[in-house]
Design an enzyme around this catalytic site. Sequence first.
Site, mmCIF file in Angstrom:
data_model
loop_
_atom_site.group_PDB
_atom_site.id
_atom_site.type_symbol
_atom_site.label_atom_id
_atom_site.label_comp_id
_atom_site.label_asym_id
_atom_site.label_seq_id
_atom_site.Cartn_x
_atom_site.Cartn_y
_atom_site.Cartn_z
ATOM 1 N N SER A 189 -56.704 -14.510 17.935
ATOM 2 C CA SER A 189 -56.233 -13.160 17.654
ATOM 3 C C SER A 189 -56.639 -12.793 16.234
ATOM 4 O O SER A 189 -56.949 -13.675 15.415
ATOM 5 C CB SER A 189 -54.705 -13.117 17.790
ATOM 6 O OG SER A 189 -54.156 -11.969 17.189
ATOM 7 N N TYR A 210 -45.929 -15.459 16.364
ATOM 8 C CA TYR A 210 -47.229 -15.214 16.998
ATOM 9 C C TYR A 210 -48.359 -15.528 16.029
ATOM 10 O O TYR A 210 -49.327 -16.215 16.378
ATOM 11 C CB TYR A 210 -47.293 -13.760 17.450
ATOM 12 C CG TYR A 210 -48.575 -13.366 18.139
ATOM 13 C CD1 TYR A 210 -48.782 -13.666 19.478
ATOM 14 C CD2 TYR A 210 -49.564 -12.657 17.459
ATOM 15 C CE1 TYR A 210 -49.946 -13.287 20.128
ATOM 16 C CE2 TYR A 210 -50.730 -12.276 18.096
ATOM 17 C CZ TYR A 210 -50.915 -12.591 19.432
ATOM 18 O OH TYR A 210 -52.088 -12.213 20.064
#
Length: 261
Positions: A144, A157
């Site tokens: 990501s 995250y």
Amino acid sequence: MELFDLTGKVALVTGGTHGLGMAVATALAQAGATLVVNGHSAGKMENALKEYAANGIEAHGYLFDVTDEKQVTESVGKIAREVGPIDILVNNAGIIKRIPATEMSLADWNTVIATDLTSPFLMSKAVVGSMIERGGGKIINMCSMMSEVGRDTVSAYAAAKGGLKMLTRNLATEWARYNIQVNGIGPGYFATAQTAPIRVGGHPFNDFIIKRTPAARWGDPEDLAGTAVFLASRASDFVNGQIVYVDGGILASLGKAMNED
């Protein structure tokens, strides 16, 4: 084009029942791979297999929890017996919980870490033995932009995706000698069903993304296809431990927004 041909390869995509996982899975199947998708919801799996079939793709669906080592090991063995040994693994399954760090419970933290970081470790460990025996393989981890930068309310995250970047590099270092390439894809902001509610004109986040992305648009799921096929194919046989960011240039840009005076 033979370098990108995946004919005869078995590709497993975790979380391949929707969103970017389905886009990556579709690209691999269209390049010739025999497709296996993992999910955890029977309803989503049924709908996904129908959608794959409607697009002319025969997908094999397997329901199991990617955070449970026993289920992972048993399911990988079952796939090998029923479909074939896994040549390409895409660790795509993931979740995000948008909670300020001061308010996040340990249970929520552990859930995100287990899904986004521990499960790629478990899945990779489960398939690597067969890859070594057969002389090679491809592992692709869905990282990501949060593997590189932070953002409010996504501490777990970002920690998981940052860890996944380093897990990718470390596994590449350990397994390159066996002709196994471990790389990652870092998607930017994509137009999916999950982002549909905020991808409307006038929405603050939609306007923010359009202004801050040099390409001045959201990514289309198909924008991942080329990178996924490249990293899954012989074309990337000497590419190892790399994260390819497919983000329209947002990580390369620092400073004022696009079209900002």
